[in-house]
Design a protein around this motif. Structure first.
Motif, PDB file in Angstrom:
ATOM      1  N   LEU A 168       0.812  -1.224   0.000  1.00 37.69           N
ATOM      2  CA  LEU A 168       0.000   0.000   0.000  1.00 37.69           C
ATOM      3  C   LEU A 168       0.841   1.268   0.000  1.00 37.69           C
ATOM      4  N   GLY A 169       2.168   1.115   0.159  1.00 39.85           N
ATOM      5  CA  GLY A 169       3.066   2.259   0.196  1.00 39.85           C
ATOM      6  C   GLY A 169       3.364   2.821  -1.181  1.00 39.85           C
ATOM      7  N   PRO A 170       4.076   3.938  -1.249  1.00 38.63           N
ATOM      8  CA  PRO A 170       4.277   4.649  -2.523  1.00 38.63           C
ATOM      9  C   PRO A 170       5.070   3.884  -3.572  1.00 38.63           C
ATOM     10  N   ASN A 171       6.026   3.068  -3.158  1.00 40.41           N
ATOM     11  CA  ASN A 171       6.891   2.434  -4.151  1.00 40.41           C
ATOM     12  C   ASN A 171       6.230   1.284  -4.895  1.00 40.41           C
ATOM     13  N   VAL A 172       5.276   0.619  -4.264  1.00 41.13           N
ATOM     14  CA  VAL A 172       4.561  -0.457  -4.955  1.00 41.13           C
ATOM     15  C   VAL A 172       3.211   0.045  -5.466  1.00 41.13           C
ATOM     16  N   TRP A 173       2.414   0.679  -4.608  1.00 41.88           N
ATOM     17  CA  TRP A 173       1.070   1.112  -4.972  1.00 41.88           C
ATOM     18  C   TRP A 173       1.079   2.143  -6.103  1.00 41.88           C
ATOM     19  N   VAL A 174       2.099   3.021  -6.076  1.00 38.53           N
ATOM     20  CA  VAL A 174       2.161   4.076  -7.085  1.00 38.53           C
ATOM     21  C   VAL A 174       3.094   3.692  -8.231  1.00 38.53           C
ATOM     22  N   GLU A 175       4.353   3.348  -7.918  1.00 33.47           N
ATOM     23  CA  GLU A 175       5.350   3.136  -8.970  1.00 33.47           C
ATOM     24  C   GLU A 175       5.169   1.826  -9.722  1.00 33.47           C
ATOM     25  N   ILE A 176       4.793   0.757  -9.011  1.00 34.81           N
ATOM     26  CA  ILE A 176       4.648  -0.538  -9.672  1.00 34.81           C
ATOM     27  C   ILE A 176       3.234  -0.744 -10.192  1.00 34.81           C
ATOM     28  N   LEU A 177       2.240  -0.465  -9.329  1.00 37.63           N
ATOM     29  CA  LEU A 177       0.846  -0.698  -9.709  1.00 37.63           C
ATOM     30  C   LEU A 177       0.202   0.502 -10.406  1.00 37.63           C
ATOM     31  N   LYS A 178       0.934   1.625 -10.470  1.00 39.09           N
ATOM     32  CA  LYS A 178       0.528   2.806 -11.243  1.00 39.09           C
ATOM     33  C   LYS A 178      -0.757   3.474 -10.739  1.00 39.09           C
ATOM     34  N   ASN A 179      -1.001   3.399  -9.429  1.00 38.14           N
ATOM     35  CA  ASN A 179      -2.116   4.153  -8.861  1.00 38.14           C
ATOM     36  C   ASN A 179      -1.678   5.593  -8.616  1.00 38.14           C
ATOM     37  N   GLU A 180      -2.654   6.473  -8.467  1.00 38.06           N
ATOM     38  CA  GLU A 180      -2.336   7.897  -8.324  1.00 38.06           C
ATOM     39  C   GLU A 180      -1.670   8.228  -6.996  1.00 38.06           C
ATOM     40  N   LYS A 181      -2.200   7.702  -5.888  1.00 40.64           N
ATOM     41  CA  LYS A 181      -1.727   8.079  -4.563  1.00 40.64           C
ATOM     42  C   LYS A 181      -1.637   6.854  -3.673  1.00 40.64           C
ATOM     43  N   ALA A 182      -0.582   6.801  -2.859  1.00 42.52           N
ATOM     44  CA  ALA A 182      -0.388   5.668  -1.957  1.00 42.52           C
ATOM     45  C   ALA A 182      -1.395   5.728  -0.817  1.00 42.52           C
ATOM     46  N   ILE A 183      -1.911   4.565  -0.414  1.00 37.58           N
ATOM     47  CA  ILE A 183      -2.836   4.492   0.712  1.00 37.58           C
ATOM     48  C   ILE A 183      -2.067   4.665   2.031  1.00 37.58           C
ATOM     49  N   PHE A 184      -0.884   4.026   2.114  1.00 35.40           N
ATOM     50  CA  PHE A 184       0.000   4.180   3.282  1.00 35.40           C
ATOM     51  C   PHE A 184       1.128   5.130   2.871  1.00 35.40           C
ATOM     52  N   PRO A 185       1.332   6.227   3.594  1.00 32.14           N
ATOM     53  CA  PRO A 185       2.209   7.294   3.085  1.00 32.14           C
ATOM     54  C   PRO A 185       3.706   7.044   3.175  1.00 32.14           C
ATOM     55  N   TYR A 186       4.133   6.026   3.943  1.00 33.50           N
ATOM     56  CA  TYR A 186       5.567   5.839   4.181  1.00 33.50           C
ATOM     57  C   TYR A 186       6.113   4.656   3.379  1.00 33.50           C
ATOM     58  N   ALA A 187       7.303   4.843   2.833  1.00 29.07           N
ATOM     59  CA  ALA A 187       7.909   3.784   2.020  1.00 29.07           C
ATOM     60  C   ALA A 187       8.379   2.616   2.874  1.00 29.07           C
ATOM     61  N   HIS A 188       8.777   2.886   4.115  1.00 24.51           N
ATOM     62  CA  HIS A 188       9.288   1.838   5.011  1.00 24.51           C
ATOM     63  C   HIS A 188       8.355   1.696   6.209  1.00 24.51           C
ATOM     64  N   PRO A 189       7.736   0.535   6.376  1.00 27.85           N
ATOM     65  CA  PRO A 189       6.708   0.378   7.406  1.00 27.85           C
ATOM     66  C   PRO A 189       7.192  -0.225   8.725  1.00 27.85           C
ATOM     67  N   ALA A 190       8.490  -0.466   8.902  1.00 29.57           N
ATOM     68  CA  ALA A 190       8.969  -1.254  10.041  1.00 29.57           C
ATOM     69  C   ALA A 190       8.564  -0.685  11.391  1.00 29.57           C
ATOM     70  N   LEU A 191       8.592   0.626  11.543  1.00 30.79           N
ATOM     71  CA  LEU A 191       8.227   1.235  12.830  1.00 30.79           C
ATOM     72  C   LEU A 191       6.840   0.779  13.258  1.00 30.79           C
ATOM     73  N   PHE A 192       5.938   0.650  12.315  1.00 34.34           N
ATOM     74  CA  PHE A 192       4.558   0.263  12.618  1.00 34.34           C
ATOM     75  C   PHE A 192       4.422  -1.257  12.736  1.00 34.34           C
ATOM     76  N   SER A 193       4.986  -1.978  11.770  1.00 32.80           N
ATOM     77  CA  SER A 193       4.794  -3.433  11.743  1.00 32.80           C
ATOM     78  C   SER A 193       5.564  -4.143  12.862  1.00 32.80           C
ATOM     79  N   VAL A 194       6.759  -3.658  13.203  1.00 33.16           N
ATOM     80  CA  VAL A 194       7.512  -4.267  14.314  1.00 33.16           C
ATOM     81  C   VAL A 194       6.783  -4.030  15.633  1.00 33.16           C
ATOM     82  N   THR A 195       6.262  -2.822  15.816  1.00 35.69           N
ATOM     83  CA  THR A 195       5.492  -2.523  17.021  1.00 35.69           C
ATOM     84  C   THR A 195       4.250  -3.403  17.122  1.00 35.69           C
ATOM     85  N   ILE A 196       3.550  -3.560  16.007  1.00 31.82           N
ATOM     86  CA  ILE A 196       2.372  -4.432  15.972  1.00 31.82           C
ATOM     87  C   ILE A 196       2.748  -5.854  16.366  1.00 31.82           C
TER      88      ILE A 196
END
Length: 549
Positions: A478-506
């Protein structure tokens, strides 16, 4: 069979090289001296594979080289595993593009090693057998934990593999003028040959040799760069600022990592992810005892630290040299030929001519082959050892397990080729950053808590680990590098390219929460088993035998 496959690989490579004598605007003339050195290395590594294939008789030989590697050898091999295409080509390319922010990658890659040295290495060797899942499942439910660990390992392996495939494809495209797609297919074929026949023994020695060659080659590049600036890094930085389009901005943060959350998240991913990489953790089981495992990390840390220092010099050297008037020959339509990942390769040609370009290209390819071999072996062991031998068919023979592993190698190789082609435009250091993020979110929390927290239960580890893995993968997509650059959507749903701060905490919070809620009889038994596990982790008593549960 091995000789036939080796011959096919070499003939295919020759055909690809010879068939592209006339190039499009994005290709260049064949570099004969570079190609000769390239072939010498291919033949040498195939020779190592043939030698290793004759010595690989059991599952222990295939997965861990029979535990007969010394601490120094393993340290070099770990460094070789870690000094991947992302390290050599990707980080130097990031520094070439963005300066300071590329150096953040180098520093973050390094700081993960003290975590392994002081908290993990000795206990890993005392508790494990083939894979890190052996440790995570030591006192917990085999089926749940091994299944989760296997999925975590496969996710990391595939993302890491994409980066190596992209690096290899671009390298061969530059060297041979070959179409990128064919280059990636060739790398996949060679990788399958190496791992299927040579196992961990061949992988280890390819890693050791390429580590020595890479350190030698990059050291020479760094010395030659500094020589042109009277060995003054200050003068080098000043020239880089002068030649870079961003000017002094390359010496400040913000070129690639634009906000504090992304910086913290990236640093966390690279630091904790190091201790969760399945192909690195697997290397601790190739040595004979915990002392040798600890020595492995000390040697590896020294080699890796030295490497990152000189890569920083190479990256700034690429800015100073390639962006000068003499560097115009390496650009096509205003863009660096092969992309930023090839900056250090072009720099080698400027510094040492065709011969040195051939050497660096061969070493870079060796780097990629060594790493993809280790990755593929780790992925194959996750399926064959963790899933098949311990969940589906616990009574499977060594021969059957190794056969399943070799089939998995072929499947992973095909997946790596397909995704390597799909992600052609991505910087490989960034792709590895994503792999580290998943390792930090899915593998590290379970591994760390299984060793240090007596309150961990199967329910907590499975639910929390799954949530860490799922959140890391989902946020990457859902981040910018896959959602926008690879899948060619207009805007990323998740704004950060690196999610570790959130996913490691989870992951950590979920593991703790669901373990605390688990008051079942099974959970009580698992907590009681921690004392025996802790004794073995710290003393090594029983480590010589099979893993007990």
């Amino acid at each position: 069979m091995l000789k036939i496959l080796a011959l096919i690989s070499i003939i295919a490579l020759s055909a690809f090289a010879a068939g592209d004598a006339t190039f499009e605007a994005t290709k260049r003339d064949l570099n004969i001296s570079a190609i000769i050195m390239f072939f010498v290395f291919i033949l040498g590594t195939l020779g190592i594979t043939y030698w290793a294939a004759k010595k690989t008789k059991s599952a222990s030989d295939f997965y861990t080289a029979g535990g007969g590697i010394t601490g120094f050898q393993n340290g070099l091999a770990i460094a070789g595993d870690y000094m991947s295409a992302a390290a050599f080509l990707g980080v130097s390319g990031l520094i070439y593009m963005k300066g300071y922010d590329g150096v953040i990658y180098a520093v973050s890659f390094l700081v993960g090693w003290p975590v392994i040295l002081f908290f993990m290495a000795e206990k890993l060797r005392n508790l494990g057998k083939f894979t890190f899942a052996d440790i995570a499942a030591y006192r917990l439910g085999q089926k749940e934990i091994r299944t989760l660990a296997a999925f975590g390992s496969i996710s990391v392996v595939i993302l890491y593999l994409i980066a190596q495939m992209v690096g290899a494809g671009k390298l061969i495209q530059v060297l041979f003028g070959m179409d990128y797609e064919y280059a990636v297919i060739m790398v996949g074929a060679l990788m399958i040959v190496y791992v299927t026949f040579g196992g961990m023994l061949a992988t280890t020695w390819v890693q050791i040799i390429k580590a020595c060659l890479l350190l030698t080659g990059v050291s020479f590049m760094a010395v030659m760069v500094l020589y042109h600036f009277n060995f003054s890094f200050e003068s080098l930085a000043a020239k880089a600022v002068e030649n870079h389009k961003s000017g002094e901005a390359i010496l400040s943060p913000g070129g690639f990592i634009t906000d504090p959350i992304s910086a913290i998240s990236l640093g966390m991913a690279l630091m904790l992810g190091t201790a969760g990489l399945p192909h690195v953790l697997m290397r601790f089981f190739t040595v004979g005892n915990a002392k040798e495992a600890r020595k492995s990390v000390v040697y590896a840390t020294g080699f890796v630290a030295y490497f990152w220092v000189i890569i920083t010099i190479v990256g700034f050297g690429a800015i100073a040299f390639l962006n000068s008037a003499d560097g115009a020959q390496y650009f096509v339509d205003g863009k660096l030929f092969g992309g930023s990942n090839m900056a250090s390769v072009h720099l080698s040609h400027m510094l040492g001519g065709n011969a040195f370009l051939g050497f660096i290209s061969a070493v870079a390819f060796a780097t990629i082959l060594a790493v993809v071999s280790g990755l593929t072996l780790a992925g194959a062991s996750a399926i064959s050892h963790d899933i098949y031998a311990n969940v589906i068919n616990p009574n499977a023979s060594d021969e059957k397990v190794v056969k399943i592993s070799k089939i998995t190698v072929i499947i992973i190789g095909i997946i790596g080729v397909v995704l390597g082609i799909a992600f052609e435009s991505q910087n490989i250091a960034y792709m590895v950053g994503l792999a580290f993020g998943i390792a930090a979110s899915a593998n590290f929390p379970i591994l760390f808590l299984s060793i240090y927290w007596s309150g961990l239960t199967t329910r907590g580890a499975f639910i929390g680990g799954f949530m860490g893995l799922l959140s890391a993968v989902a946020l990457v997509i859902l981040g910018p590098n896959v959602w926008v650059e690879i899948l060619k959507n207009e805007k990323a749903i998740f704004p950060y390219a690196h999610p570790a701060l959130f996913s490691v905490t989870i992951a950590f919070v979920s593991i703790w929460f669901f373990s605390k809620l688990d008051n079942s009889p099974r959970a009580k038994r698992e907590k009681e088993l921690f004392r025996g596990q802790n004794v073995r982790a710290n003393t090594g008593i029983g480590a010589a035998g099979a893993v007990s549960h």
